[in-house]
Design a protein around this motif. Structure first.
Motif, PDB file in Angstrom:
ATOM      1  N   ASN A 152       0.818  -1.206   0.000  1.00 39.99           N
ATOM      2  CA  ASN A 152       0.000   0.000   0.000  1.00 39.99           C
ATOM      3  C   ASN A 152       0.860   1.268   0.000  1.00 39.99           C
ATOM      4  OD1 ASN A 152      -2.644   1.048   0.067  1.00 39.99           O
ATOM      5  ND2 ASN A 152      -2.312   1.693   2.175  1.00 39.99           N
ATOM      6  N   VAL A 153       0.527   2.217  -0.874  1.00 39.45           N
ATOM      7  CA  VAL A 153       1.280   3.459  -1.026  1.00 39.45           C
ATOM      8  C   VAL A 153       0.322   4.640  -0.843  1.00 39.45           C
ATOM      9  CG1 VAL A 153       2.733   4.836  -2.553  1.00 39.45           C
ATOM     10  CG2 VAL A 153       2.844   2.341  -2.657  1.00 39.45           C
ATOM     11  N   LEU A 161      -0.747   9.631 -10.159  1.00 39.50           N
ATOM     12  CA  LEU A 161      -0.356   8.750 -11.255  1.00 39.50           C
ATOM     13  C   LEU A 161      -1.246   7.507 -11.297  1.00 39.50           C
ATOM     14  CD1 LEU A 161       1.658   8.020 -13.519  1.00 39.50           C
ATOM     15  CD2 LEU A 161       3.090   6.945 -11.757  1.00 39.50           C
ATOM     16  N   SER A 162      -1.588   6.973 -10.125  1.00 45.91           N
ATOM     17  CA  SER A 162      -2.455   5.798 -10.057  1.00 45.91           C
ATOM     18  C   SER A 162      -3.819   6.081 -10.673  1.00 45.91           C
ATOM     19  CB  SER A 162      -2.638   5.356  -8.597  1.00 45.91           C
ATOM     20  OG  SER A 162      -1.416   4.962  -8.025  1.00 45.91           O
ATOM     21  N   GLY A 163      -4.383   7.247 -10.351  1.00 51.84           N
ATOM     22  CA  GLY A 163      -5.668   7.628 -10.931  1.00 51.84           C
ATOM     23  C   GLY A 163      -5.591   7.744 -12.437  1.00 51.84           C
ATOM     24  N   ALA A 164      -4.486   8.323 -12.937  1.00 53.74           N
ATOM     25  CA  ALA A 164      -4.314   8.484 -14.381  1.00 53.74           C
ATOM     26  C   ALA A 164      -4.197   7.129 -15.082  1.00 53.74           C
ATOM     27  CB  ALA A 164      -3.079   9.343 -14.669  1.00 53.74           C
ATOM     28  N   LEU A 165      -3.383   6.233 -14.521  1.00 52.44           N
ATOM     29  CA  LEU A 165      -3.173   4.928 -15.142  1.00 52.44           C
ATOM     30  C   LEU A 165      -4.427   4.061 -15.067  1.00 52.44           C
ATOM     31  CD1 LEU A 165       0.441   4.075 -13.891  1.00 52.44           C
ATOM     32  CD2 LEU A 165      -0.264   4.768 -16.196  1.00 52.44           C
ATOM     33  N   ALA A 166      -5.135   4.126 -13.935  1.00 55.99           N
ATOM     34  CA  ALA A 166      -6.334   3.298 -13.768  1.00 55.99           C
ATOM     35  C   ALA A 166      -7.425   3.696 -14.756  1.00 55.99           C
ATOM     36  CB  ALA A 166      -6.850   3.408 -12.335  1.00 55.99           C
ATOM     37  N   VAL A 167      -7.612   4.996 -14.951  1.00 58.23           N
ATOM     38  CA  VAL A 167      -8.671   5.417 -15.872  1.00 58.23           C
ATOM     39  C   VAL A 167      -8.283   5.110 -17.313  1.00 58.23           C
ATOM     40  CG1 VAL A 167      -7.994   7.812 -16.386  1.00 58.23           C
ATOM     41  CG2 VAL A 167     -10.419   7.228 -16.151  1.00 58.23           C
ATOM     42  N   CYS A 168      -6.984   5.152 -17.626  1.00 57.70           N
ATOM     43  CA  CYS A 168      -6.528   4.736 -18.959  1.00 57.70           C
ATOM     44  C   CYS A 168      -6.859   3.264 -19.186  1.00 57.70           C
ATOM     45  CB  CYS A 168      -5.023   4.962 -19.115  1.00 57.70           C
ATOM     46  SG  CYS A 168      -4.536   6.702 -19.177  1.00 57.70           S
ATOM     47  N   LEU A 181      -5.143  -0.691 -10.000  1.00 53.80           N
ATOM     48  CA  LEU A 181      -4.992  -0.067  -8.678  1.00 53.80           C
ATOM     49  C   LEU A 181      -4.449  -1.063  -7.662  1.00 53.80           C
ATOM     50  CD1 LEU A 181      -8.205   2.149  -8.377  1.00 53.80           C
ATOM     51  CD2 LEU A 181      -5.861   2.896  -8.824  1.00 53.80           C
ATOM     52  N   VAL A 182      -4.904  -2.317  -7.749  1.00 55.60           N
ATOM     53  CA  VAL A 182      -4.385  -3.352  -6.851  1.00 55.60           C
ATOM     54  C   VAL A 182      -2.897  -3.569  -7.111  1.00 55.60           C
ATOM     55  CG1 VAL A 182      -4.515  -5.785  -6.202  1.00 55.60           C
ATOM     56  CG2 VAL A 182      -6.616  -4.496  -6.581  1.00 55.60           C
ATOM     57  N   LEU A 183      -2.519  -3.641  -8.394  1.00 53.55           N
ATOM     58  CA  LEU A 183      -1.112  -3.842  -8.754  1.00 53.55           C
ATOM     59  C   LEU A 183      -0.231  -2.700  -8.252  1.00 53.55           C
ATOM     60  CD1 LEU A 183      -1.284  -5.155 -12.437  1.00 53.55           C
ATOM     61  CD2 LEU A 183      -0.867  -6.472 -10.365  1.00 53.55           C
ATOM     62  N   LEU A 184      -0.755  -1.480  -8.355  1.00 57.70           N
ATOM     63  CA  LEU A 184       0.029  -0.301  -7.975  1.00 57.70           C
ATOM     64  C   LEU A 184       0.106  -0.115  -6.463  1.00 57.70           C
ATOM     65  CD1 LEU A 184      -1.260   2.253 -10.652  1.00 57.70           C
ATOM     66  CD2 LEU A 184       1.007   1.184 -10.567  1.00 57.70           C
ATOM     67  N   GLY A 185      -0.699  -0.861  -5.711  1.00 53.37           N
ATOM     68  CA  GLY A 185      -0.715  -0.717  -4.265  1.00 53.37           C
ATOM     69  C   GLY A 185      -1.529   0.465  -3.783  1.00 53.37           C
ATOM     70  N   SER A 186      -2.407   0.993  -4.657  1.00 46.60           N
ATOM     71  CA  SER A 186      -3.205   2.175  -4.314  1.00 46.60           C
ATOM     72  C   SER A 186      -4.640   1.833  -3.941  1.00 46.60           C
ATOM     73  CB  SER A 186      -3.232   3.151  -5.501  1.00 46.60           C
ATOM     74  OG  SER A 186      -1.934   3.445  -5.945  1.00 46.60           O
ATOM     75  N   TYR A 187      -5.023   0.580  -4.126  1.00 49.74           N
ATOM     76  CA  TYR A 187      -6.423   0.189  -3.958  1.00 49.74           C
ATOM     77  C   TYR A 187      -6.929   0.476  -2.549  1.00 49.74           C
ATOM     78  CZ  TYR A 187     -10.616  -2.739  -4.373  1.00 49.74           C
ATOM     79  OH  TYR A 187     -11.907  -3.196  -4.396  1.00 49.74           O
ATOM     80  N   LYS A 188      -6.181   0.006  -1.542  1.00 46.32           N
ATOM     81  CA  LYS A 188      -6.617   0.184  -0.153  1.00 46.32           C
ATOM     82  C   LYS A 188      -6.637   1.658   0.231  1.00 46.32           C
ATOM     83  CE  LYS A 188      -5.764  -1.246   4.619  1.00 46.32           C
ATOM     84  NZ  LYS A 188      -5.903   0.092   5.178  1.00 46.32           N
ATOM     85  N   THR A 189      -5.604   2.409  -0.174  1.00 49.28           N
ATOM     86  CA  THR A 189      -5.542   3.836   0.163  1.00 49.28           C
ATOM     87  C   THR A 189      -6.758   4.578  -0.388  1.00 49.28           C
ATOM     88  OG1 THR A 189      -3.132   3.781   0.119  1.00 49.28           O
ATOM     89  CG2 THR A 189      -4.172   5.941  -0.072  1.00 49.28           C
ATOM     90  N   ILE A 190      -7.094   4.302  -1.640  1.00 45.11           N
ATOM     91  CA  ILE A 190      -8.234   4.984  -2.272  1.00 45.11           C
ATOM     92  C   ILE A 190      -9.545   4.537  -1.648  1.00 45.11           C
ATOM     93  CG2 ILE A 190      -9.479   5.289  -4.449  1.00 45.11           C
ATOM     94  CD1 ILE A 190      -6.733   5.019  -5.854  1.00 45.11           C
ATOM     95  N   LEU A 191      -9.663   3.234  -1.390  1.00 45.02           N
ATOM     96  CA  LEU A 191     -10.875   2.712  -0.757  1.00 45.02           C
ATOM     97  C   LEU A 191     -11.075   3.330   0.623  1.00 45.02           C
ATOM     98  CD1 LEU A 191     -13.083   0.539  -1.367  1.00 45.02           C
ATOM     99  CD2 LEU A 191     -11.727  -1.025   0.035  1.00 45.02           C
ATOM    100  N   ASP A 192     -10.013   3.384   1.419  1.00 44.31           N
ATOM    101  CA  ASP A 192     -10.090   3.986   2.752  1.00 44.31           C
ATOM    102  C   ASP A 192     -10.433   5.472   2.659  1.00 44.31           C
ATOM    103  OD1 ASP A 192      -9.475   1.572   3.890  1.00 44.31           O
ATOM    104  OD2 ASP A 192      -7.365   2.039   4.263  1.00 44.31           O
TER     105      ASP A 192
END
Length: 305
Positions: A152-153, A161-168, A181-192
């Protein structure tokens, strides 16, 4: 754009609902649904129209000219459908993903498999370049599905950057934005952040998504205008490579819990006979056939309009 009636926009909203439902399932892309429902290029063109000149049109020519140039009716109908889907079908699909994963994946496997033929037949001329791009797209998508997730980052530039890549990824057929988002380690941060109403993080991710959407749409539009067959071959390859992620029978090796969601982060595909537990083979085959047939039924209906 050509004149549309109210019923046309109802169908566009339904397509948006289908896109939203697909994006809820990690491994399935809303972009695939957009392509097989015949609105992909219009979506890319409409997003591409959102630029500084559009607001110049608003200032000089008024709201109606602004709305027409933005293809506002189309975007409003489509994104309304996506929004409706996220609020309603998302919970149902999440339940199916947790309780009937084999049947849900089987339906989507058949649907995505058929979309390979659907998108591939749009390639008017095969050449060495299109074959190479098809193989390259399949290899990249397969490689992405095999990547281990990062930890998690919570760095704001990284989340942008995670938001940009995920929407692409969401508008690319075959690649799931949620899975990125899961691969980038941003999923939990965004969900929380969503659950805890952390406005700073939510706005950062949203800005990244807007940036990614507007910039990537320009690239895709340019590619379609100048290298349509090569672009279609690349997208077809993406869809083929994504089948690795949505194979119905898997052996789970490791999971992680993010809030109230449990995400599988390591698994391997197995044959139905090697699956531990009830493989639901007959029902799975039936649903895969339904998903496969649905694409060609939709194509036939669309061609008669």
């Amino acid at each position: 754009m050509k004149g549309r009636q109210l019923l046309d926009y109802v169908f566009i909203t339904l397509k948006g609902i289908a896109m939203g439902a697909a994006d809820v399932v990690p491994g399935v892309s809303g972009g695939t649904i957009a392509f097989i429902s015949g609105i992909y290029e219009e979506l890319i063109s409409s997003i591409n129209n959102i630029n500084i000149s559009l607001f110049t049109t608003l200032r000089k020519e008024g709201l109606k000219a602004f709305w027409d140039k933005a293809n506002g009716n189309f975007l409003l109908a489509l994104f309304s459908g996506i929004f409706i889907s996220v609020l309603s079908l998302a919970k149902f699909l999440s339940w199916l993903l947790e309780n009937q994963p084999i049947l849900l994946w089987s339906f989507f496997f058949g649907l995505v498999l058929a979309s390979i033929f659907f998108v591939g037949k749009e390639i008017k001329k095969w050449s060495i370049a299109t074959v190479v791009m098809f193989i390259f797209g399949a290899a990249i998508a397969y490689f992405i599905t095999e990547l281990p997730p990062n930890e998690n980052v919570d760095s704001l530039p990284y989340l942008f950057l995670s938001g940009a890549l995920a929407v692409c990824a969401m508008i690319l057929p075959g690649i799931s934005g949620a899975f990125i988002l899961v691969l980038l380690g941003s999923y939990k941060t965004i969900l929380d952040a969503v659950h805890e109403r952390d406005v700073k993080i939510v706005i950062t991710v949203a800005l990244g998504a807007v940036f990614g959407l507007l910039s990537f749409a320009r690239l895709l539009k340019w590619m379609f205008n100048h290298y349509k067959n090569i672009t279609l071959a690349l997208l077809t390859g993406f869809i083929l490579g994504s089948l690795n992620k949505i194979w119905p029978w898997k052996k789970v090796l490791e999971t992680k819990t993010f809030g109230d969601k449990t995400v599988v982060i390591d698994d391997i595909n197995v044959l139905p006979g090697a699956f531990e537990g009830d493989n639901q083979l007959i029902l799975a085959i039936i649903l895969a056939i339904i998903g496969f047939s649905l694409i060609f039924i939709l194509e036939r209906v669309a061609s008669k309009k």
